[in-house]
Design a protein around this motif. Structure first.
Motif, PDB file in Angstrom:
ATOM      1  N   ASP A 188     -42.598  30.321  47.626  1.00 52.02           N
ATOM      2  CA  ASP A 188     -41.424  29.014  48.174  1.00 52.02           C
ATOM      3  C   ASP A 188     -41.754  27.566  47.101  1.00 52.02           C
ATOM      4  O   ASP A 188     -42.019  27.915  45.783  1.00 52.02           O
ATOM      5  N   GLU A 189     -41.681  27.000  48.046  1.00 47.65           N
ATOM      6  CA  GLU A 189     -41.465  25.540  46.948  1.00 47.65           C
ATOM      7  C   GLU A 189     -42.174  24.843  47.078  1.00 47.65           C
ATOM      8  O   GLU A 189     -41.903  24.326  46.045  1.00 47.65           O
ATOM      9  N   GLU A 190     -43.675  25.217  46.797  1.00 47.06           N
ATOM     10  CA  GLU A 190     -45.508  24.966  46.513  1.00 47.06           C
ATOM     11  C   GLU A 190     -45.897  26.146  45.662  1.00 47.06           C
ATOM     12  O   GLU A 190     -46.367  25.695  45.316  1.00 47.06           O
ATOM     13  N   GLY A 191     -44.786  26.753  45.039  1.00 45.65           N
ATOM     14  CA  GLY A 191     -44.765  28.902  44.001  1.00 45.65           C
ATOM     15  C   GLY A 191     -46.228  28.953  44.290  1.00 45.65           C
ATOM     16  O   GLY A 191     -46.575  29.867  43.982  1.00 45.65           O
ATOM     17  N   GLN A 192     -46.261  29.629  45.919  1.00 44.76           N
ATOM     18  CA  GLN A 192     -46.803  30.204  46.524  1.00 44.76           C
ATOM     19  C   GLN A 192     -46.086  31.961  46.643  1.00 44.76           C
ATOM     20  O   GLN A 192     -45.388  31.823  46.416  1.00 44.76           O
ATOM     21  N   TYR A 193     -47.200  32.921  46.015  1.00 48.20           N
ATOM     22  CA  TYR A 193     -45.997  33.838  46.166  1.00 48.20           C
ATOM     23  C   TYR A 193     -45.809  34.543  47.539  1.00 48.20           C
ATOM     24  O   TYR A 193     -47.194  34.892  48.598  1.00 48.20           O
ATOM     25  N   ILE A 194     -45.643  34.521  48.264  1.00 57.22           N
ATOM     26  CA  ILE A 194     -44.431  34.526  49.777  1.00 57.22           C
ATOM     27  C   ILE A 194     -44.866  35.968  50.057  1.00 57.22           C
ATOM     28  O   ILE A 194     -45.105  36.426  51.627  1.00 57.22           O
ATOM     29  N   ILE A 195     -45.221  36.961  49.772  1.00 53.93           N
ATOM     30  CA  ILE A 195     -45.534  38.647  49.799  1.00 53.93           C
ATOM     31  C   ILE A 195     -46.735  38.819  49.668  1.00 53.93           C
ATOM     32  O   ILE A 195     -47.337  40.177  49.570  1.00 53.93           O
ATOM     33  N   ALA A 196     -47.893  38.627  48.765  1.00 51.06           N
ATOM     34  CA  ALA A 196     -49.345  38.567  48.437  1.00 51.06           C
ATOM     35  C   ALA A 196     -50.345  39.050  49.502  1.00 51.06           C
ATOM     36  O   ALA A 196     -50.595  40.097  49.691  1.00 51.06           O
ATOM     37  N   GLU A 197     -49.601  38.811  51.037  1.00 49.61           N
ATOM     38  CA  GLU A 197     -50.854  38.942  52.394  1.00 49.61           C
ATOM     39  C   GLU A 197     -49.996  40.336  52.373  1.00 49.61           C
ATOM     40  O   GLU A 197     -51.424  41.638  52.716  1.00 49.61           O
ATOM     41  N   ALA A 198     -49.558  40.181  52.494  1.00 50.51           N
ATOM     42  CA  ALA A 198     -48.601  41.483  52.723  1.00 50.51           C
ATOM     43  C   ALA A 198     -49.227  42.876  51.582  1.00 50.51           C
ATOM     44  O   ALA A 198     -49.197  43.762  52.038  1.00 50.51           O
ATOM     45  N   VAL A 199     -48.798  42.501  50.179  1.00 49.01           N
ATOM     46  CA  VAL A 199     -49.589  43.475  48.865  1.00 49.01           C
ATOM     47  C   VAL A 199     -50.385  43.828  49.419  1.00 49.01           C
ATOM     48  O   VAL A 199     -51.308  44.779  49.089  1.00 49.01           O
ATOM     49  N   ASP A 200     -51.885  42.415  48.847  1.00 48.02           N
ATOM     50  CA  ASP A 200     -53.072  42.977  49.579  1.00 48.02           C
ATOM     51  C   ASP A 200     -53.141  43.850  50.884  1.00 48.02           C
ATOM     52  O   ASP A 200     -54.226  44.927  50.872  1.00 48.02           O
ATOM     53  N   SER A 201     -52.670  43.655  51.957  1.00 49.77           N
ATOM     54  CA  SER A 201     -52.996  44.898  52.908  1.00 49.77           C
ATOM     55  C   SER A 201     -52.589  46.639  52.727  1.00 49.77           C
ATOM     56  O   SER A 201     -52.760  46.868  52.912  1.00 49.77           O
ATOM     57  N   ALA A 202     -51.308  46.366  51.984  1.00 51.78           N
ATOM     58  CA  ALA A 202     -50.623  47.885  51.903  1.00 51.78           C
ATOM     59  C   ALA A 202     -51.851  48.787  50.698  1.00 51.78           C
ATOM     60  O   ALA A 202     -51.842  49.595  50.981  1.00 51.78           O
ATOM     61  N   TYR A 203     -51.949  47.651  49.771  1.00 54.48           N
ATOM     62  CA  TYR A 203     -53.153  48.359  48.567  1.00 54.48           C
ATOM     63  C   TYR A 203     -54.401  48.676  49.646  1.00 54.48           C
ATOM     64  O   TYR A 203     -55.392  50.103  49.339  1.00 54.48           O
ATOM     65  N   SER A 204     -54.515  48.130  50.923  1.00 56.82           N
ATOM     66  CA  SER A 204     -56.002  48.419  50.743  1.00 56.82           C
ATOM     67  C   SER A 204     -55.710  49.716  51.514  1.00 56.82           C
ATOM     68  O   SER A 204     -56.699  50.214  52.605  1.00 56.82           O
ATOM     69  N   HIS A 205     -54.869  50.725  52.234  1.00 57.04           N
ATOM     70  CA  HIS A 205     -54.615  51.766  52.265  1.00 57.04           C
ATOM     71  C   HIS A 205     -54.488  52.659  51.494  1.00 57.04           C
ATOM     72  O   HIS A 205     -54.325  52.660  50.611  1.00 57.04           O
ATOM     73  N   PRO A 206     -55.500  53.795  52.027  1.00 56.08           N
ATOM     74  CA  PRO A 206     -55.692  55.166  51.555  1.00 56.08           C
ATOM     75  C   PRO A 206     -53.835  55.288  50.590  1.00 56.08           C
ATOM     76  O   PRO A 206     -52.447  55.020  51.443  1.00 56.08           O
ATOM     77  N   VAL A 207     -53.824  56.554  49.312  1.00 51.67           N
ATOM     78  CA  VAL A 207     -52.264  56.510  48.964  1.00 51.67           C
ATOM     79  C   VAL A 207     -51.606  57.215  49.630  1.00 51.67           C
ATOM     80  O   VAL A 207     -50.810  57.010  50.543  1.00 51.67           O
ATOM     81  N   ALA A 208     -52.466  58.179  50.136  1.00 53.42           N
ATOM     82  CA  ALA A 208     -51.309  58.947  50.845  1.00 53.42           C
ATOM     83  C   ALA A 208     -51.276  58.586  52.584  1.00 53.42           C
ATOM     84  O   ALA A 208     -50.166  59.661  53.254  1.00 53.42           O
ATOM     85  N   GLU A 209     -51.561  57.989  53.296  1.00 52.34           N
ATOM     86  CA  GLU A 209     -51.443  56.822  54.114  1.00 52.34           C
ATOM     87  C   GLU A 209     -50.731  56.091  54.347  1.00 52.34           C
ATOM     88  O   GLU A 209     -50.054  55.717  55.294  1.00 52.34           O
ATOM     89  N   ARG A 210     -49.934  55.121  52.724  1.00 54.89           N
ATOM     90  CA  ARG A 210     -49.179  54.538  52.936  1.00 54.89           C
ATOM     91  C   ARG A 210     -47.971  55.022  53.693  1.00 54.89           C
ATOM     92  O   ARG A 210     -46.661  55.640  53.285  1.00 54.89           O
ATOM     93  N   SER A 211     -46.488  53.742  54.490  1.00 56.68           N
ATOM     94  CA  SER A 211     -45.787  53.683  54.766  1.00 56.68           C
ATOM     95  C   SER A 211     -44.783  53.603  53.462  1.00 56.68           C
ATOM     96  O   SER A 211     -45.147  52.681  52.996  1.00 56.68           O
ATOM     97  N   ARG A 212     -42.939  54.499  53.529  1.00 61.53           N
ATOM     98  CA  ARG A 212     -42.641  54.291  53.175  1.00 61.53           C
ATOM     99  C   ARG A 212     -42.249  52.979  52.757  1.00 61.53           C
ATOM    100  O   ARG A 212     -42.100  52.099  51.438  1.00 61.53           O
ATOM    101  N   ILE A 213     -41.870  51.754  54.331  1.00 62.93           N
ATOM    102  CA  ILE A 213     -41.915  50.397  53.630  1.00 62.93           C
ATOM    103  C   ILE A 213     -42.947  50.074  52.443  1.00 62.93           C
ATOM    104  O   ILE A 213     -43.079  48.758  51.949  1.00 62.93           O
ATOM    105  N   GLU A 214     -44.505  50.204  53.299  1.00 62.97           N
ATOM    106  CA  GLU A 214     -45.099  49.796  52.119  1.00 62.97           C
ATOM    107  C   GLU A 214     -45.448  50.082  50.824  1.00 62.97           C
ATOM    108  O   GLU A 214     -45.752  48.998  49.394  1.00 62.97           O
ATOM    109  N   LYS A 215     -45.404  51.421  50.172  1.00 59.31           N
ATOM    110  CA  LYS A 215     -44.429  51.800  49.064  1.00 59.31           C
ATOM    111  C   LYS A 215     -42.982  50.706  48.301  1.00 59.31           C
ATOM    112  O   LYS A 215     -43.777  50.097  47.425  1.00 59.31           O
ATOM    113  N   ASP A 216     -42.500  50.869  48.808  1.00 61.29           N
ATOM    114  CA  ASP A 216     -41.117  49.928  48.686  1.00 61.29           C
ATOM    115  C   ASP A 216     -41.547  48.616  48.756  1.00 61.29           C
ATOM    116  O   ASP A 216     -41.617  47.718  47.406  1.00 61.29           O
TER     117      ASP A 216
END
Length: 772
Positions: free
Chosen positions: A328-356
């Motif tokens: 964003d304009e302040e230099g914040q990584y706009i998908i950081a929160e979604a990435v942390d949420s995806a990594y908290s799930h076990p590999v076998a349970e991640r959805s296709r959107i999370e893997k993308d």
């Protein structure tokens, strides 16, 4: 239905609703009773068909072992926070007290330099038992054994202060199952050696038939290279400078020391899904980000094709994103929160959107790290036992004296000289700085660098495109051999036979080129080259060509089909969605099981693919409608070859599945988990077993029905290889979320063509109604 449940709700739910149900066990019992009844009725033992008897008895023992595991074995998870001690195992049925306790001393999440992406996660434990206390270090793919229990790293808490361990216990089931595996392998060998077996009968029948001929032309492919736009060229180094950089050595994040040409190609493929960009070499693109990050940050380079993900995160819907689109304009990584949420799930349970999402995060982090002076590890730490190399903006506190000054300044000196040279076109000073970096590497590395010979071979491999050349050759020569072989059926002439022999020699030459390419990749990687999706396809293509060569004396037509199919596989492997990266093996793959399991099970796909084309060709002959005796002989011969190919493929697949189960048990703590890949491999084995056993059913004995089954059966292989990898979630789904473009359309068009052939063949089915 089972696989749908696995995809939507997880493998554990599928086990509860299907695999562990009484009806499922009852069906297995019926299968066992049926074999016993058939064996007694056919008097297999009295006919001395020991291999067949032992082969089927092995399955009974394996099922018995699985039953014991289900009745007396159990599994669950242990959740521990740092500093806590527990002896509680959480199961779906409730809580179980363990005969030992675990204390989590420390949990460590290792991220890639300058990124949110985890490289590994590991737990440091203290195990308390009646024998005292001991310290254990557990991480992904490293199993801990304690009093018959197996513990392995599964996941972790989002705050990185807790760990989740998976646990199972199975004392007797594993031993019985292993005995079944041993009997299975012995049964396979005996059934191939037994002169009374059906396989040996097919070989004898094949010797009585008249050899057939067939094979290919070289299509010419012209590839237009995009012109380099002025702005891109002005923002990076020229080709001659890129070639100098390409011969330099660098350490990648996995620890492999490799030429920079290889490293930058790998980075560009991960970011852009291609190893060139608008005619620029990978060295030019990557160094462009270092020399002029402001300009390259606004170049649409990052591939992202998931429309749903773009809508969910409010990203541009273009196929390629700019680096600055993710901030964003302040230099914040706009998908950081979604990435942390995806990594908290076990590999076998991640959805296709999370893997993308995680793949997009990886691509962004590569560029971020480059712009921050990381992920460009050019400088070895002197006298470091681990042989670690550092990037110019890493923590360089371990360097001392002149080394510290050199490492912290030299690369940025080169950047300054490169920026100046882009204006003056005088690269002499920049070349001198580059030479100084090279000298430092040679003098300071505590581990052996690649020799000039190794670098030369790797650069040759990168430039030569041996597998692409083999692909074009296989398809072209295979098609020509097929055309000339059919011509020989209609009009036999000596010159036609000469042409087919020449084409046959050409296929042998292409096979040697293909083998040479595998050998070169093996040499430069230092391991067996079938550890990922790209390498497995290269190997399947090799096995397919080998399958055709095994029948070279009996059928040039079979050789032509095998070569053509091998060419298709290689061509698909060289498309942009396949990543040909060479990486050091993860711990679980650093095993002789890689050589055995992967090589055996993927080799079976080559024989199944050849069977598919043999069945398709037989249907084509039946659809001609000219019911000549010579054509009927050719159909018979193709049937014999097809069955032999299926037997070889089925034996390889069966052995590969159960050898893989042993590997899994030694690495993950359980030999069978109903993972989607395991499930579909088993389905494929059953499908081909049915095709070969269908001759015992009078209505399914004809050449026409057998050809249809051998063609349709390949769909199970495609589901196992592509469907599981790209559409389902699981431990084996290494391609999930990155679906090859146009795959759905290709399958649809292919299915329409098959149905058309089947319809025409059905109209002429009487021509193929002869049975074994």
């Amino acid at each position: 239905m089972a696989t749908f449940i696995e995809k939507v709700q997880g493998t554990s739910v599928a086990r509860e609703l299907i695999y562990n149900q009484p009806l499922f066990y009852f069906l297995q019992l019926l299968m066992v009773l049926q074999f016993i009844a058939v064996g007694i009725h056919k008097r297999l033992w009295r006919q001395r068909k020991y291999g067949i008897v032992l082969l089927h008895v092995a399955f009974i023992v394996i099922l018995a072992g699985a039953l014991v595991t289900n009745m007396f074995g159990f599994e669950g998870i242990i959740h521990i926070r740092e500093g806590e001690t527990t002896s509680v195992l959480h199961q779906q049925e409730g809580i179980r007290k363990l005969p030992f306790s675990l204390r989590l001393d420390d949990f460590n999440l290792v991220r890639y330099p300058g990124s949110h992406s985890p490289s590994s996660f590991e737990s440091f434990l203290t195990v308390f038992s009646d024998d005292g206390a001991r310290i254990e270090h557990i991480y992904m793919n490293k199993v801990i054994y304690e009093q018959g229990y197996r513990l392995y790293q599964s996941s972790y808490d989002t705050d990185e202060l807790g760990t989740i361990l998976s646990v199972n216990h199975d004392n007797w089931g594993t031993g019985i199952t292993y005995l079944g595996y041993l009997l299975l392998l012995v049964g396979i060998l005996l059934s191939l050696l037994d002169s009374n077996s059906h396989v040996r009968w097919l070989v004898r029948q094949l010797k009585k038939t008249v050899p057939i001929l067939l094979f290919c032309y070289f299509p010419m492919f012209l590839f237009a290279q995009e012109n380099i736009t002025g702005h891109l060229y002005e923002s990076t180094i020229p080709v001659t400078q890129a070639e100098m950089w390409g011969r330099m050595q660098i350490q990648c994040s996995t620890g492999r020391v490799e030429p920079i040409n290889t490293y930058t190609s790998k980075l560009l493929r991960k970011i852009h899904r291609n190893d060139n960009f608008k005619g620029l070499r990978p060295e030019q693109v990557i160094l462009g980000f270092l020399i002029n990050p402001e300009y390259w940050g606004n170049v649409p380079l990052i591939r992202q094709t998931n429309v749903e993900l773009a809508e969910k995160l409010a990203l541009p819907s273009d196929k390629y994103l700019k680096f600055f689109d993710l901030f964003d304009e302040e230099g914040q990584y706009i998908i950081a929160e979604a990435v942390d949420s995806a990594y908290s799930h076990p590999v076998a349970e991640r959805s296709r959107i999370e893997k993308d999402l995680l793949k997009l995060d990886e691509r962004v982090n590569i560029l971020y790290s480059l712009q921050q002076g990381r992920m460009f590890a050019l400088f070895p730490l002197p006298d470091d036992r681990n042989g670690k190399w550092y990037s110019p903006n890493d923590d360089l506190s371990l360097f001392s004296g002149k080394d510290s000054m050199f490492v912290s300044k030299i690369f940025y000196w080169y950047i300054d000289e490169a920026v100046r040279a882009l204006d003056t076109q005088d690269w002499a000073q920049a070349n001198e700085v580059l030479s100084m970096i090279n000298v430092y590497q040679q003098r300071r590395s505590s581990v052996g660098l690649l020799t000039d010979k190794q670098v030369a071979w790797e650069l040759f491999y990168n430039r030569a495109d041996l597998f692409f050349l083999s692909a074009i050759g296989y398809m072209g020569v295979g098609l020509l051999l097929l055309l000339f072989s059919v011509w020989c059926l209609l009009k036999s002439k000596r010159w036609l036979r000469t042409v087919t022999v020449v084409l046959m020699v050409a296929i042998i030459a292409l096979f040697l080129l293909h083998t040479f390419g595998i050998g070169v990749r093996w040499y430069i990687s230092g391991r067996a080259p079938w550890a990922n999706a790209y390498e497995s396809m290269i190997y399947v293509a090799w096995a397919t060509a080998l399958a055709g060569l095994l029948f070279i004396r009996r059928s040039f037509m079979t050789l032509a089909l095998a070569a053509f199919f091998a060419g298709i596989i290689l061509f698909v492997a060289n498309l942009n969605f396949m990543d040909p990266e060479i990486t050091p093996l993860v711990p679980v793959l650093k095993s002789y099981w890689l050589m055995i399991h992967v090589a055996v099970i993927t080799a079976s796909y080559g024989f199944f693919g050849m069977s598919f084309f043999l069945g398709l060709l037989s249907l084509g002959f039946m659809a001609v409608g000219e019911r000549s005796a010579i054509l009927q002989i050719h159909i018979r011969e193709l049937r014999f070859i097809n069955e032999i190919s299926l037997y070889i493929g089925l034996y390889l697949l069966t052995a590969g599945i159960f050898l893989g189960a042993v590997w899994a048990n030694e690495s993950w703590g359980r030999y069978w988990g109903w993972d989607p890949k395991e499930t579909w491999a088993l389905i494929t084995m059953i499908v081909y077993a049915f095709v070969l056993h269908a001759r015992f059913i009078p209505s399914l004995r004809s050449d026409y029905v057998f050809s249809i089954m051998s063609v349709f059966a390949l769909s199970s292989v495609l589901m196992t290889y592509f469907g599981v990898n790209y559409y389902l979630s699981g431990l084996h789904s290494y391609g999930s979320g990155d679906v090859p473009p146009g795959l759905h359309i290709i399958f649809f068009v292919f299915s329409v063509i098959l149905l058309l052939v089947f319809y025409i063949g059905y109209k002429q089915r009487k021509f193929g109604e002869r049975a074994l």
